[in-house]
Design an enzyme around this catalytic site. Structure first.
Site, PDB file in Angstrom:
ATOM      1  N   LYS A 117       0.815  -1.217   0.000  1.00 14.61           N
ATOM      2  CA  LYS A 117       0.000   0.000   0.000  1.00 14.61           C
ATOM      3  C   LYS A 117       0.846   1.264   0.000  1.00 14.61           C
ATOM      4  O   LYS A 117       0.451   2.293  -0.545  1.00 14.61           O
ATOM      5  CB  LYS A 117      -0.939   0.001   1.215  1.00 14.61           C
ATOM      6  CG  LYS A 117      -1.831  -1.237   1.314  1.00 14.61           C
ATOM      7  CD  LYS A 117      -2.678  -1.458   0.086  1.00 14.61           C
ATOM      8  CE  LYS A 117      -3.264  -2.855   0.056  1.00 14.61           C
ATOM      9  NZ  LYS A 117      -3.765  -3.263  -1.245  1.00 14.61           N
ATOM     10  N   LYS A 202      -5.074  10.254   6.846  1.00 11.72           N
ATOM     11  CA  LYS A 202      -6.123  11.035   7.480  1.00 11.72           C
ATOM     12  C   LYS A 202      -7.462  10.336   7.236  1.00 11.72           C
ATOM     13  O   LYS A 202      -7.671   9.742   6.188  1.00 11.72           O
ATOM     14  CB  LYS A 202      -6.143  12.429   6.854  1.00 11.72           C
ATOM     15  CG  LYS A 202      -7.092  13.406   7.528  1.00 11.72           C
ATOM     16  CD  LYS A 202      -6.945  14.782   6.872  1.00 11.72           C
ATOM     17  CE  LYS A 202      -8.010  15.752   7.362  1.00 11.72           C
ATOM     18  NZ  LYS A 202      -7.957  15.972   8.821  1.00 11.72           N
ATOM     19  N   HIS A 209     -17.291   5.407  -1.425  1.00  9.74           N
ATOM     20  CA  HIS A 209     -16.303   4.511  -2.016  1.00  9.74           C
ATOM     21  C   HIS A 209     -16.625   4.346  -3.500  1.00  9.74           C
ATOM     22  O   HIS A 209     -17.620   3.754  -3.859  1.00  9.74           O
ATOM     23  CB  HIS A 209     -16.331   3.157  -1.304  1.00  9.74           C
ATOM     24  CG  HIS A 209     -15.352   2.178  -1.863  1.00  9.74           C
ATOM     25  ND1 HIS A 209     -14.307   1.682  -1.132  1.00  9.74           N
ATOM     26  CD2 HIS A 209     -15.237   1.630  -3.089  1.00  9.74           C
ATOM     27  CE1 HIS A 209     -13.601   0.864  -1.895  1.00  9.74           C
ATOM     28  NE2 HIS A 209     -14.145   0.814  -3.080  1.00  9.74           N
ATOM     29  N   LYS A 237     -18.272  -4.881   1.227  1.00 12.58           N
ATOM     30  CA  LYS A 237     -19.294  -4.387   0.312  1.00 12.58           C
ATOM     31  C   LYS A 237     -20.500  -5.336   0.286  1.00 12.58           C
ATOM     32  O   LYS A 237     -20.316  -6.553   0.333  1.00 12.58           O
ATOM     33  CB  LYS A 237     -18.716  -4.289  -1.103  1.00 12.58           C
ATOM     34  CG  LYS A 237     -17.569  -3.294  -1.209  1.00 12.58           C
ATOM     35  CD  LYS A 237     -16.783  -3.495  -2.479  1.00 12.58           C
ATOM     36  CE  LYS A 237     -15.542  -2.620  -2.465  1.00 12.58           C
ATOM     37  NZ  LYS A 237     -14.624  -2.963  -3.577  1.00 12.58           N
ATOM     38  N   GLU A 289      -6.363   2.344  -3.066  1.00 14.64           N
ATOM     39  CA  GLU A 289      -5.550   1.180  -3.416  1.00 14.64           C
ATOM     40  C   GLU A 289      -5.914   0.647  -4.800  1.00 14.64           C
ATOM     41  O   GLU A 289      -6.920   1.026  -5.377  1.00 14.64           O
ATOM     42  CB  GLU A 289      -5.702   0.067  -2.368  1.00 14.64           C
ATOM     43  CG  GLU A 289      -7.109  -0.495  -2.235  1.00 14.64           C
ATOM     44  CD  GLU A 289      -7.214  -1.546  -1.110  1.00 14.64           C
ATOM     45  OE1 GLU A 289      -6.789  -1.241   0.019  1.00 14.64           O
ATOM     46  OE2 GLU A 289      -7.730  -2.638  -1.375  1.00 14.64           O
ATOM     47  N   ARG A 293      -6.790  -7.709  -9.822  1.00 11.41           N
ATOM     48  CA  ARG A 293      -7.529  -8.929 -10.158  1.00 11.41           C
ATOM     49  C   ARG A 293      -8.936  -8.540 -10.585  1.00 11.41           C
ATOM     50  O   ARG A 293      -9.309  -7.379 -10.512  1.00 11.41           O
ATOM     51  CB  ARG A 293      -7.625  -9.797  -8.908  1.00 11.41           C
ATOM     52  CG  ARG A 293      -8.155  -8.970  -7.735  1.00 11.41           C
ATOM     53  CD  ARG A 293      -8.564  -9.763  -6.550  1.00 11.41           C
ATOM     54  NE  ARG A 293      -8.763  -8.918  -5.392  1.00 11.41           N
ATOM     55  CZ  ARG A 293      -9.866  -8.249  -5.089  1.00 11.41           C
ATOM     56  NH1 ARG A 293     -10.908  -8.305  -5.899  1.00 11.41           N
ATOM     57  NH2 ARG A 293      -9.953  -7.518  -4.006  1.00 11.41           N
ATOM     58  N   VAL A 296     -15.251  -8.879  -7.273  1.00 11.08           N
ATOM     59  CA  VAL A 296     -16.568  -9.504  -7.072  1.00 11.08           C
ATOM     60  C   VAL A 296     -17.638  -8.749  -7.875  1.00 11.08           C
ATOM     61  O   VAL A 296     -18.472  -9.351  -8.550  1.00 11.08           O
ATOM     62  CB  VAL A 296     -16.955  -9.495  -5.566  1.00 11.08           C
ATOM     63  CG1 VAL A 296     -18.381 -10.013  -5.379  1.00 11.08           C
ATOM     64  CG2 VAL A 296     -15.966 -10.296  -4.740  1.00 11.08           C
ATOM     65  N   ARG A 339     -25.388  -8.577  -3.146  1.00 14.77           N
ATOM     66  CA  ARG A 339     -24.700  -9.826  -2.782  1.00 14.77           C
ATOM     67  C   ARG A 339     -25.623 -10.734  -1.981  1.00 14.77           C
ATOM     68  O   ARG A 339     -26.379 -10.265  -1.132  1.00 14.77           O
ATOM     69  CB  ARG A 339     -23.448  -9.519  -1.969  1.00 14.77           C
ATOM     70  CG  ARG A 339     -22.442  -8.733  -2.777  1.00 14.77           C
ATOM     71  CD  ARG A 339     -21.088  -8.753  -2.120  1.00 14.77           C
ATOM     72  NE  ARG A 339     -20.164  -7.885  -2.844  1.00 14.77           N
ATOM     73  CZ  ARG A 339     -18.852  -7.874  -2.631  1.00 14.77           C
ATOM     74  NH1 ARG A 339     -18.322  -8.661  -1.708  1.00 14.77           N
ATOM     75  NH2 ARG A 339     -18.075  -7.059  -3.318  1.00 14.77           N
TER      76      ARG A 339
END
Lengths: 475, 80
Positions: A117, A202, A209, A237, A289, A293, A296, A339
């Site tokens: 990160k 911070k 998001h 999520k 970040e 890959r 989902v 989901r």
């Protein structure tokens, strides 16, 4: 090289998704499975299946040696890691390549670089992507941490350099708290990730998001617009949408361009996701970040762009160039993904593995169900509780939510397990109105409380079969 | 001497200790009281403590650490 056969190095719904993509490309599929997964849907769908070890993930799905041995034994020429498990393990990617096979994803070096990160923050900065105010790199000691925290202002997050996916994060409000938590966080990170390195960021309050789907072939880089993943529970999520709600056009353009700049900076090859926090009030966004890959929630992007991301990532891994340019990618309508987890909302979302005794999934225009479920399948207790994703696509957000509501209303499923069987659907609340979201920072947000007080809209119980579970549709 | 079985209330992965670095909740041969925790079961990434549920002596574990268990499977035995 052209990929003719593919080892699916994962399980569950994503394994099913990968097999479908591979079949569409005329690729032979080999599905790995643990001793507990011999009956999973992907095993039934694949051309061949290989038992790679005991139920515990670290002895099977996380076992690099077993995975490589299975690939060699079955003579495949490529390996798809899916998400989770070994998908962001650079050493696994290297081992696949050393075995003379194609890894469907970026290089081991790229995975390690972006998976660290702290290093990823530096890459983002070089590419001109705004980052959350914080430490310039890893922090050596508590004194340095305190100096940085005071300069950026509390509250701050202590984050593990090797963390991610919402894990390895602590929020502190003061110097005293920072001094107390810092050594603990370091010890915990060392234990959990094998790396005690920490950095500070911070806390951005009231942040949404938002993430951008990127694709690259090493020379050409494009984005497939953004997804909104603000609705989370315990930093996981539960509901995703594309595109993001009420995002001004100029901000969308800058956000997506910044993700492409980051991809170009590392000569990205494969599909990836650049995650951001978006501060709606200030109209600013910050890099968090990169996930190297398939995600989902990739189906919402597929629904609005018409692009098959899994097929495309296999083609790129096989050496092909991107099959489209940026100007070919257009957004059409709105998509929502919900989901579906093996959890019991009535008991604090406790996991409920067990046998699926009945399953009826409504089929309709614009409704897609990506899942590992089938009637008669026994959900094993050893892995994640994600069973599938119900995805809807319509001309606008209101229509998409209405369609999702209708699909969930007609949905019927049953599972028997002890002590209280049930398959629940998440989220169980309707985000109220366009653009209304619970900030990602309030993981104990009011929607959970509101939901738990509202009665289930539909409860069905087969009286003649008392061992079957009641079906709860929270809506 | 009579033995009493301690059964797993749910399926999952059985752990004898709270973490790899800590000693097991109970060693073979220990005496247990009803409320004593004898292990953890991991179900879909969540952990649940398993109380003995019975009091007895000389506990003997029939399931190894990190092994899969079925609901109702005998995890351990104690002497009454």
């Amino acid at each position: 090289m052209t990929i003719r056969s593919l080892l699916v190095a994962n399980r569950g719904e994503i394994a099913v998704r990968i097999i479908r993509a591979a079949k569409a490309l005329g690729i032979r599929t080999v599905q790995v499975h643990s001793a507990a997964d011999a009956d999973m849907l992907a095993v039934h769908l694949a051309d061949e299946a290989v038992n790679i070890g005991p139920p515990a993930a670290k002895k099977s799905y996380l076992n690099i040696e077993a995975m490589i041995a299975a690939a060699k034994a079955t003579g495949v020429d490529a390996v798809h890691p899916g998400y989770g498990f070994l998908s962001e393990n650079g050493d696994f990617a290297d081992e696949v390549v050393h075995a003379g096979l194609v890894f469907v994803g970026p290089s081991g070096d790229a995975i390690r670089l972006l998976g660290d990160k702290v290093a990823a923050r530096a890459v983002a900065e070089r590419a001109g992507v705004p980052i959350v105010p914080g430490s310039a790199g890893r922090i050596d000691d508590v004194a340095q941490a305190c100096r940085i925290a005071e300069s950026i202002g509390f509250p701050v997050m202590i984050k593990a350099a090797a963390g991610g996916g919402g894990r390895g994060i602590r929020i502190v409000q003061s110097v005293a708290e920072l001094e107390r938590q810092f050594p603990q966080a370091s010890a915990e990170a060392a234990a959990a990730f094998g790396d005690g390195g920490l950095y500070l960021e911070k806390v951005i309050t009231r942040a949404r998001h938002v993430e951008v789907q990127i694709l690259g072939d090493g020379e050409n880089f494009v984005h497939c617009y953004e997804r909104e993943c603000s609705l989370q529970r315990r930093r996981q999520k539960v509901w995703e949408e594309a595109p993001a709600v009420g995002l001004p056009a100029d901000i969308r353009a800058r956000l997506c361009e910044s993700a492409v700049a980051l991809a170009r900076e590392v000569k990205y090859r494969g599909v990836g996701t650049v995650e951001y926090l978006y501060d709606e009030d200030a109209g600013t966004f910050y890099f968090i970040e990169v996930n190297t890959r398939i995600q989902v929630e990739h189906p919402v992007t597929e629904m609005i762009t018409g692009i098959d991301l899994v097929q495309e990532m296999i083609r790129i891994a096989g050496g092909e160039k991107l099959s489209f340019r940026q100007e070919d990618i257009h957004v059409s309508g709105h998509a929502v993904e919900c989901r579906i987890n093996a959890e019991d909302p009535a008991r604090g979302f406790a996991p409920v593995p067990g046998k699926v005794t009945a399953l009826f999934v409504p089929k309709a225009e614009g409704v897609r169900f990506d899942t590992m479920l089938y009637e008669g399948y026994t959900i094993p207790p050893f892995y994640d509780s994600l069973l599938g994703k119900l995805i809807v696509h319509a001309e606008d957000r209101a229509s998409a939510i209405a369609l999702l509501s209708k699909a969930l209303g007609r949905w019927r499923s049953a599972a028997s397990a002890r002590p209280f069987p049930c398959i629940s659907r998440l989220p169980e609340t309707r985000p109220s109105g366009a653009g209304t979201f619970i900030p990602a920072s309030s993981s104990r947000g009011s929607w959970m409380v509101a939901r738990s007080r509202s009665p289930p809209l539909a409860v069905s119980k087969r009286r003649d079969k008392p061992d079957e579970c009641p079906v709860f549709v929270w809506w | 001497m009579r033995t009493i079985e301690i059964k797993s209330p749910l399926p999952g992965t059985f752990y004898r200790a709270s973490s790899p670095d800590t000693p097991p909740f109970k060693a073979d041969g220990d005496t247990v009281a009803e409320g004593n925790i004898i292990g953890l079961i991991e179900v879909m990434k969540t952990f649940q403590e398993i109380p003995a549920g019975v009091s007895g002596g000389a506990i003997r574990f029939l399931v190894d650490n990190e092994e899969p268990v079925m609901a109702g499977q005998v995890i351990a035995e104690v002497t009454a």
